[in-house]
Design a protein around this motif. Structure first.
Motif, mmCIF file in Angstrom:
data_model
loop_
_atom_site.group_PDB
_atom_site.id
_atom_site.type_symbol
_atom_site.label_atom_id
_atom_site.label_comp_id
_atom_site.label_asym_id
_atom_site.label_seq_id
_atom_site.Cartn_x
_atom_site.Cartn_y
_atom_site.Cartn_z
ATOM 1 N N ILE A 75 0.861 -1.167 0.000
ATOM 2 C CA ILE A 75 0.000 0.000 0.000
ATOM 3 C C ILE A 75 0.903 1.223 0.000
ATOM 4 O O ILE A 75 1.630 1.454 0.970
ATOM 5 C CB ILE A 75 -0.948 0.035 1.225
ATOM 6 N N ALA A 76 0.883 1.981 -1.084
ATOM 7 C CA ALA A 76 1.714 3.174 -1.209
ATOM 8 C C ALA A 76 0.947 4.384 -0.701
ATOM 9 O O ALA A 76 -0.192 4.613 -1.103
ATOM 10 C CB ALA A 76 2.123 3.379 -2.665
ATOM 11 N N LEU A 77 1.576 5.140 0.189
ATOM 12 C CA LEU A 77 0.967 6.377 0.654
ATOM 13 C C LEU A 77 1.405 7.494 -0.271
ATOM 14 O O LEU A 77 2.601 7.733 -0.445
ATOM 15 C CB LEU A 77 1.369 6.677 2.096
ATOM 16 N N CYS A 78 0.435 8.146 -0.889
ATOM 17 C CA CYS A 78 0.733 9.231 -1.823
ATOM 18 C C CYS A 78 -0.483 10.150 -1.902
ATOM 19 O O CYS A 78 -1.606 9.727 -1.645
ATOM 20 C CB CYS A 78 1.110 8.694 -3.197
ATOM 21 N N VAL A 79 -0.232 11.380 -2.244
ATOM 22 C CA VAL A 79 -1.288 12.383 -2.226
ATOM 23 C C VAL A 79 -2.420 12.036 -3.194
ATOM 24 O O VAL A 79 -3.581 12.358 -2.943
ATOM 25 C CB VAL A 79 -0.710 13.802 -2.481
ATOM 26 N N GLU A 80 -2.108 11.339 -4.302
ATOM 27 C CA GLU A 80 -3.162 10.986 -5.259
ATOM 28 C C GLU A 80 -3.877 9.692 -4.891
ATOM 29 O O GLU A 80 -4.745 9.225 -5.617
ATOM 30 C CB GLU A 80 -2.609 10.911 -6.687
ATOM 31 N N GLY A 81 -3.515 9.116 -3.739
ATOM 32 C CA GLY A 81 -4.159 7.885 -3.290
ATOM 33 C C GLY A 81 -5.593 8.103 -2.842
ATOM 34 O O GLY A 81 -6.102 9.231 -2.798
ATOM 35 N N ARG A 82 -6.236 7.015 -2.496
ATOM 36 C CA ARG A 82 -7.636 7.040 -2.067
ATOM 37 C C ARG A 82 -7.732 7.497 -0.611
ATOM 38 O O ARG A 82 -6.986 7.027 0.243
ATOM 39 C CB ARG A 82 -8.206 5.622 -2.200
ATOM 40 N N LEU A 83 -8.638 8.393 -0.351
ATOM 41 C CA LEU A 83 -8.914 8.811 1.020
ATOM 42 C C LEU A 83 -9.796 7.762 1.684
ATOM 43 O O LEU A 83 -10.735 7.263 1.064
ATOM 44 C CB LEU A 83 -9.621 10.162 1.036
ATOM 45 N N GLN A 84 -9.498 7.414 2.916
ATOM 46 C CA GLN A 84 -10.321 6.479 3.684
ATOM 47 C C GLN A 84 -10.514 7.041 5.077
ATOM 48 O O GLN A 84 -9.602 7.651 5.636
ATOM 49 C CB GLN A 84 -9.628 5.118 3.830
ATOM 50 N N SER A 85 -11.670 6.777 5.643
ATOM 51 C CA SER A 85 -11.889 7.123 7.040
ATOM 52 C C SER A 85 -11.186 6.071 7.908
ATOM 53 O O SER A 85 -10.776 5.011 7.410
ATOM 54 C CB SER A 85 -13.384 7.133 7.352
ATOM 55 N N SER A 86 -11.076 6.342 9.169
ATOM 56 C CA SER A 86 -10.483 5.367 10.092
ATOM 57 C C SER A 86 -11.294 4.073 10.106
ATOM 58 O O SER A 86 -10.732 2.977 10.149
ATOM 59 C CB SER A 86 -10.414 5.953 11.506
ATOM 60 N N GLU A 87 -12.619 4.213 10.048
ATOM 61 C CA GLU A 87 -13.477 3.032 10.042
ATOM 62 C C GLU A 87 -13.280 2.201 8.777
ATOM 63 O O GLU A 87 -13.262 0.975 8.830
ATOM 64 C CB GLU A 87 -14.956 3.428 10.180
ATOM 65 N N GLU A 88 -13.129 2.882 7.631
ATOM 66 C CA GLU A 88 -12.886 2.153 6.374
ATOM 67 C C GLU A 88 -11.549 1.428 6.416
ATOM 68 O O GLU A 88 -11.450 0.280 5.982
ATOM 69 C CB GLU A 88 -12.914 3.114 5.181
ATOM 70 N N LEU A 89 -10.531 2.079 6.945
ATOM 71 C CA LEU A 89 -9.226 1.426 7.069
ATOM 72 C C LEU A 89 -9.336 0.211 7.983
ATOM 73 O O LEU A 89 -8.791 -0.853 7.691
ATOM 74 C CB LEU A 89 -8.159 2.391 7.586
ATOM 75 N N ALA A 90 -10.074 0.338 9.070
ATOM 76 C CA ALA A 90 -10.261 -0.791 9.989
ATOM 77 C C ALA A 90 -10.946 -1.956 9.283
ATOM 78 O O ALA A 90 -10.524 -3.116 9.426
ATOM 79 C CB ALA A 90 -11.075 -0.353 11.207
ATOM 80 N N ARG A 91 -11.992 -1.664 8.515
ATOM 81 C CA ARG A 91 -12.685 -2.731 7.783
ATOM 82 C C ARG A 91 -11.760 -3.391 6.760
ATOM 83 O O ARG A 91 -11.742 -4.613 6.615
ATOM 84 C CB ARG A 91 -13.938 -2.185 7.091
#
Length: 164
Positions: A75-91
């Motif tokens: 999973i690459a962290l980059c400004v053009e990446g997808r935004l996720q909420s904390s809950e979405e990341l947890a899921r």
């Protein structure tokens, strides 16, 4: 226990960043097996040209490829990446963990680039691109923020009261 690797281009130099990262590493040790791998950032002149930056990012990408654990999702962290909420990341992390229990995925590997970001080739190879914000943050701070979000996701999945 979920296995997570954090690949970071550049070292934490400031004591306060290192202390914050160490605190989240300690907290995460109860819920996942975390490995942090630091890779050196390529040296560039004071005012590098776009070609010099691209060459440095390509060298960093090659170093990252040598350190990517086998059987992982990058999973690459980059400004053009997808935004996720904390809950979405947890899921998402819970789904990855369930796959690991069935032998489908061994680990997650999050990648944070150096001060000039990541080479396009390594972003293209990533399973996913994730953005913390449309704002730009120093890569040292991004490491602390990502560790906190991984910890938060683990706490959400555990049903604790940490996440409000």
């Amino acid at each position: 226990m979920q296995r997570i690797t954090l690949l970071c281009v550049g070292k934490l130099k400031e004591k306060f960043y290192a202390e914050a990262a160490a605190e989240y590493q300690k907290r995460l040790s109860r819920t996942c097996k975390l490995e942090i791998l630091e890779l050196p950032e390529e040296r560039l002149p004071e005012n590098p040209s776009p070609a010099q930056i691209d060459a440095a990012l390509l060298k960093e990408a090659e170093a990252v490829r040598r350190k990517i654990p086998p059987s992982c999702r990058l999973i690459a962290l980059c400004v053009e990446g997808r935004l996720q909420s904390s809950e979405e990341l947890a899921r998402t992390m819970a789904a990855w963990a369930a796959g690991a229990e069935r032998g489908l995925e061994k680990r997650l590997a999050f990648l944070i680039g150096g001060s000039f970001g990541l080479h396009e080739s390594i972003k293209a190879e990533a399973w996913a691109r994730l953005s913390m914000s449309p704002m730009t943050f120093p890569h040292h701070l991004a490491r602390v923020m990502l560790l906190e979000q991984i910890y938060r996701a683990c706490q959400i999945n555990a049903g604790t009261k940490y996440h409000k």
